[in-house]
Scaffold this active site. Structure first.
Site, PDB file in Angstrom:
ATOM      1  N   ASP A 256       0.828  -1.204   0.000  1.00 43.92           N
ATOM      2  CA  ASP A 256       0.000   0.000   0.000  1.00 43.92           C
ATOM      3  C   ASP A 256       0.869   1.265   0.000  1.00 43.92           C
ATOM      4  OD1 ASP A 256      -2.658   1.270   0.420  1.00 43.92           O
ATOM      5  OD2 ASP A 256      -1.784   1.889   2.341  1.00 43.92           O
TER       6      ASP A 256
ATOM      7  N   GLU B 263       1.439  -0.422  -4.972  1.00 41.57           N
ATOM      8  CA  GLU B 263       0.481   0.630  -5.299  1.00 41.57           C
ATOM      9  C   GLU B 263       1.282   1.930  -5.396  1.00 41.57           C
ATOM     10  OE1 GLU B 263      -3.377   3.129  -3.662  1.00 41.57           O
ATOM     11  OE2 GLU B 263      -1.770   2.541  -2.322  1.00 41.57           O
TER      12      GLU B 263
END
Ligand code: CA
Length: 506
Positions: free
Chosen positions: A214, A250
């Site tokens: 993330d 990401e």
């Protein structure tokens, strides 16, 4: 390489267990991943919250759809509904189940040749994580110089800056790029790195195939070289457990930064330029410019391989942060189906966001993009409760059980495209080459590995197009209406928004 190993393992397993019967699912060569927000997928115990047992119960569904990997959004304990702020890196949030449930999920998925990767949130923790509680206590008491103060785990300063928040009762501020409840970890700290070594060890030993990372852009306040140094360290660490481990970043930025920087780390990265309603897939479908997209796909594939010969692009239409893809073309169901052909047959690893295959809708606040999977409109077994704050109720497509009965449904279309993809390992680990058809509307990309050479052709045109294809024979076709794809001599006739896969003639 990865698939070959798996195939051999599969053969050995088959020989041992079934004497090489054919009852087991055909090897899923296409490596299609499925992103699951556990909270909203399938509720096994009727408390309204989706859970790990719910996913176990739906493994047959995913297997039947042709999925070979699952990305679980965060499963670790957290006080928020989305769980992108972790309280404990070594447990399962109790609303989702137990560690035993997770172990059962991994082992039952493995029986179906489905890998699990988990979301790993390392940019920040929750402000209720014990590291942060201890660190702020030390800050307050002026004990940061003492051993085990945890002060080095976060970024404290006495200087007030943007995205810094005060530590109450002290002259210090802490960095929190997203919100004050998510303090940023100091990923330069040796102590934090040692924690990450333990976290990776813990989850790799649980049998995960890798991690979705993330918010990697923010690891070092958008200092790209430092981000890459960390990601390279992390990737090497994970690959020391499994050389084929899948790590996907990401890095929500443009592709030129991703290929020139993030692929240097050895990890994969999501291809954001292709995604969303304004992205390259949708705009080239609208403009009927298949040739342009083919050129772009091949160029990008070549660029990422120039940094990492094993690079794999991670392709998707939308995810939990974006409006649902079934809305991109509104009532134009043909374009919605064709969009699936385009991205699911691209080189790399495609990610289906749960519910995309049944055309779920949702936009606006994040909760609207993460609504319960619609299993049925007549039987609410497994349905998850509405998220507080969600206010989206529009529907366009039927529930899954209805779509399963309808041969022409979006669901059955997805299933068909994934079946075609799963026949072709070269889409995962092959090299690519542009195939020019001299027609702006037609996409042509060759993929080859040591097992096969294929040519994927899409007619982006909303009318029939004819192209010449030489040296390949027609293998699979995907059409939206009654008109068929035909090949006479070398002339291929492609109905509007149709797809053909060809195999190299020997
Ligand atoms: Ca539940």
């Amino acid at each position: 390489m990865k698939r070959v190993k798996r195939y051999i393992a599969c053969l050995l397993t088959l020989l041992l267990i079934t004497g090489c019967g054919s009852n087991t699912q055909k090897a899923k060569e296409g490596n299609v991943y499925y992103e699951i927000f556990v909270r909203s997928f399938y509720d096994s115990d009727g408390d309204g919250t989706g859970d790990l047992q719910g996913i176990i119960q739906k493994l047959d569904y995913l297997d039947d759809l042709g999925i070979s990997g699952i990305w679980l959004m965060p499963i670790m304990p957290s006080e928020t509904y989305h769980k992108y702020d972790v309280d404990d890196y070594y447990s399962i949030d109790e609303s989702y189940g137990t560690m035993e449930d997770f172990e059962e999920l991994v082992s039952k998925a493995k029986e179906k040749d489905i890998d699990i990767i988990i979301d790993l949130v390392l940019n920040h923790t929750s402000d209720t994580h014990e590291w942060f509680v201890k660190a702020t206590n030390s800050v307050r008491k002026g004990k940061c110089e003492e051993p085990n103060s945890y002060c080095d785990y976060y970024n404290f300063t006495t200087e007030r800056k943007g995205k810094y928040y005060v530590v109450p009762g002290s002259p210090y501020f802490y960095e929190a790029v997203f919100v004050d409840g998510m303090p940023d970890l100091n990923l330069s700290s040796e102590n934090v790195r040692n924690e990450i070594v333990n976290i990776v060890d813990f989850w790799m030993n649980k049998g995960v195939k890798g991690f979705r990372l993330d918010a990697v852009l923010h690891y070092f306040g958008e200092n790209t070289p430092k981000n890459i140094e960390f990601l390279t360290w992390f990737t090497d660490l994970v690959r020391s457990y499994d050389e084929d481990a899948y790590i996907v970043d990401e890095a929500w930025t443009n592709n030129s930064t991703i290929y020139s920087e993030y692929f240097k780390s050895g990890s994969s990265a999501f291809d954001f330029d292709l995604s969303q309603s304004g992205g390259d897939i949708v705009s080239t479908i609208r403009g009927e410019r298949g040739a342009k997209l083919a050129k772009q796909v091949v160029e990008y594939d070549s660029l990422i391989h120039s940094y990492d010969e094993n690079a794999i692009n991670s392709v998707f239409l939308s995810n939990h942060d974006q409006g649902r893809s079934a809305a991109f073309f509104a009532a134009d169901e043909n374009s919605t189906k064709f969009m699936a052909n385009v991205y699911l047959l691209m080189p790399g690893t495609p990610f289906v966001y749960y519910g995309e295959e049944i055309g779920m809708l949702g936009s606006g606040v994040d909760e609207n993009k993460r609504l319960s999977f619609i299993w049925s409109d007549t039987d609410d077994t497994g349905m998850c409760s509405l998220l507080a704050n969600s206010d989206y109720t529009k529907r366009r497509y039927a529930a899954l059980d209805e779509q399963q009965k309808d041969k022409g449904s979006l669901y059955n279309h997805y299933k068909k495209v994934i079946t075609v993809r799963n026949n072709h390992s070269s889409l995962v680990n092959g090299s690519t080459e542009l195939y020019s058809t001299n027609n702006d509307a037609v996409y042509g990309v060759v993929s080859r590995n040591d097992k096969e050479e294929i040519l994927v052709i899409h007619n982006f045109g909303k009318s029939v197009n004819e192209v010449t294809v030489e040296g390949y024979k027609l293998s699979e076709t995907i059409v939206l209406g009654d008109e068929k794809i035909t090949m006479k001599q070398n002339i291929v006739t492609l109905p509007a928004q149709s797809t053909a896969v060809f195999i190299k003639e020997n």
